[in-house]
Structure formats: C-alpha cells, structure tokens
Design a protein around this motif. Sequence first.
Motif, short mmCIF file in Angstrom:
data_model
loop_
_atom_site.label_atom_id
_atom_site.label_comp_id
_atom_site.label_asym_id
_atom_site.label_seq_id
_atom_site.Cartn_x
_atom_site.Cartn_y
_atom_site.Cartn_z
N ASN A 97 -1.02 -1.97 3.04
CA ASN A 97 -2.14 -1.36 2.46
C ASN A 97 -3.39 -1.10 3.55
O ASN A 97 -3.55 -1.83 4.19
CB ASN A 97 -2.99 -2.32 1.38
CG ASN A 97 -4.22 -1.81 0.78
OD1 ASN A 97 -5.26 -1.86 1.64
ND2 ASN A 97 -4.16 -1.25 -0.44
N ARG A 98 -3.68 0.03 3.63
CA ARG A 98 -4.53 0.65 4.70
C ARG A 98 -5.85 -0.13 4.71
O ARG A 98 -6.34 -0.61 5.99
CB ARG A 98 -5.06 2.25 4.53
CG ARG A 98 -5.89 2.74 5.51
CD ARG A 98 -6.10 4.17 5.37
NE ARG A 98 -6.71 4.88 6.33
CZ ARG A 98 -6.29 5.72 7.29
NH1 ARG A 98 -5.03 6.07 6.92
NH2 ARG A 98 -6.62 6.15 8.27
N GLU A 99 -6.59 -0.55 3.74
CA GLU A 99 -7.68 -1.19 3.78
C GLU A 99 -7.44 -2.64 4.30
O GLU A 99 -8.33 -3.33 5.05
CB GLU A 99 -8.44 -1.43 2.43
CG GLU A 99 -9.07 -0.15 2.11
CD GLU A 99 -10.09 0.38 3.10
OE1 GLU A 99 -10.72 -0.52 3.39
OE2 GLU A 99 -10.15 1.53 3.27
N GLU A 128 -10.06 2.85 12.27
CA GLU A 128 -9.81 3.87 11.74
C GLU A 128 -9.48 4.78 12.68
O GLU A 128 -8.52 5.60 12.64
CB GLU A 128 -10.95 4.62 10.93
CG GLU A 128 -11.24 3.71 9.82
CD GLU A 128 -10.43 4.26 8.45
OE1 GLU A 128 -9.43 5.09 8.69
OE2 GLU A 128 -10.70 3.70 7.45
N GLN A 178 -5.67 6.58 13.09
CA GLN A 178 -5.31 7.89 13.38
C GLN A 178 -4.42 8.17 14.42
O GLN A 178 -3.53 9.27 14.49
CB GLN A 178 -6.81 8.65 13.32
CG GLN A 178 -6.51 10.19 13.04
CD GLN A 178 -5.97 10.55 11.91
OE1 GLN A 178 -6.27 9.78 10.64
NE2 GLN A 178 -5.26 11.82 11.86
N TYR A 211 3.51 6.17 9.40
CA TYR A 211 3.31 7.36 8.59
C TYR A 211 2.57 6.84 7.34
O TYR A 211 2.67 5.47 7.05
CB TYR A 211 4.60 8.24 8.24
CG TYR A 211 5.54 7.39 7.58
CD1 TYR A 211 5.81 7.59 6.34
CD2 TYR A 211 6.55 6.57 8.32
CE1 TYR A 211 6.72 6.67 5.65
CE2 TYR A 211 7.47 5.87 7.58
CZ TYR A 211 7.61 5.98 6.28
OH TYR A 211 8.53 5.26 5.53
N GLU A 212 2.33 7.65 6.40
CA GLU A 212 1.40 7.50 5.16
C GLU A 212 2.47 7.83 3.87
O GLU A 212 2.49 8.87 3.74
CB GLU A 212 0.32 8.10 5.15
CG GLU A 212 -0.60 7.69 5.97
CD GLU A 212 -2.04 8.44 5.80
OE1 GLU A 212 -2.97 7.89 5.26
OE2 GLU A 212 -2.03 9.62 6.21
N GLY A 232 2.14 6.96 0.86
CA GLY A 232 1.67 7.29 -0.17
C GLY A 232 0.09 7.13 0.21
O GLY A 232 -0.28 6.52 1.32
N GLU A 233 -0.88 7.29 -0.72
CA GLU A 233 -2.39 7.13 -0.49
C GLU A 233 -2.60 5.87 -0.41
O GLU A 233 -2.26 4.89 -1.18
CB GLU A 233 -3.06 7.91 -1.68
CG GLU A 233 -4.37 8.03 -1.25
CD GLU A 233 -5.17 9.04 -2.32
OE1 GLU A 233 -6.50 8.65 -2.51
OE2 GLU A 233 -4.58 9.80 -3.23
N GLY A 234 -3.40 5.51 1.01
CA GLY A 234 -3.89 4.29 0.99
C GLY A 234 -2.64 3.25 1.44
O GLY A 234 -2.95 2.07 1.61
N THR A 235 -1.62 3.82 1.86
CA THR A 235 -0.50 2.89 2.44
C THR A 235 -0.13 3.44 3.69
O THR A 235 0.41 4.58 4.09
CB THR A 235 0.71 3.31 1.45
OG1 THR A 235 0.48 2.74 0.20
CG2 THR A 235 1.77 2.38 1.91
#
Length: 77
Positions: free
Chosen positions: A34-36, A54, A58, A67-68, A70-73
């Motif tokens: 989870n990004r957060e 952040e 990036q 890589y991502e 999914g959104e937020g992952t």
Amino acid sequence: MPGADEDDDDTAELDLEDAVMDAMTELDDGDGANREAVIDHVVDSEGVPESAVEDAIQDALMNGQCYEPGEGTLKPI
C-alpha cells in the motif's frame, strides 16, 4: 565548494530511495505494498517529510525499481 551540496543531495535522495524500496519489500503482501503504508513507514523511520518520500517513490518508479500494479499499490521489481 560548489558541488558539495549537490553531492549531499544526491546521496540523500539515493538513501531515501533505498529506504522506500526496503519499505516496499517489507510491506509487500504478495500483491504489492500500500502506497500510503510505504509513505508512513519511511516518514516514521527516516524522519523526513512526506513530500520527500513521494519524490523518492517517483524516482524509484522512473528508475524502474518498482511499478504500480494498481491504484495506491507499489510493487518492487
């Protein structure tokens, strides 16, 4: 010395990018982290502002270290 500060900034960015990757690996449950949670983990452990984390995420994305899926992952490579 004109270039000394730039070298310090580069080193700090690389260290923070390493911290982001370590957190990502640690928090990856198999489907990514989870990004957060990665941001919170690095902010707490490194004592840096969220915006710096952040930026490091990036940079890691742009450098092909993660890589991502999914959104937020985030997923380390």
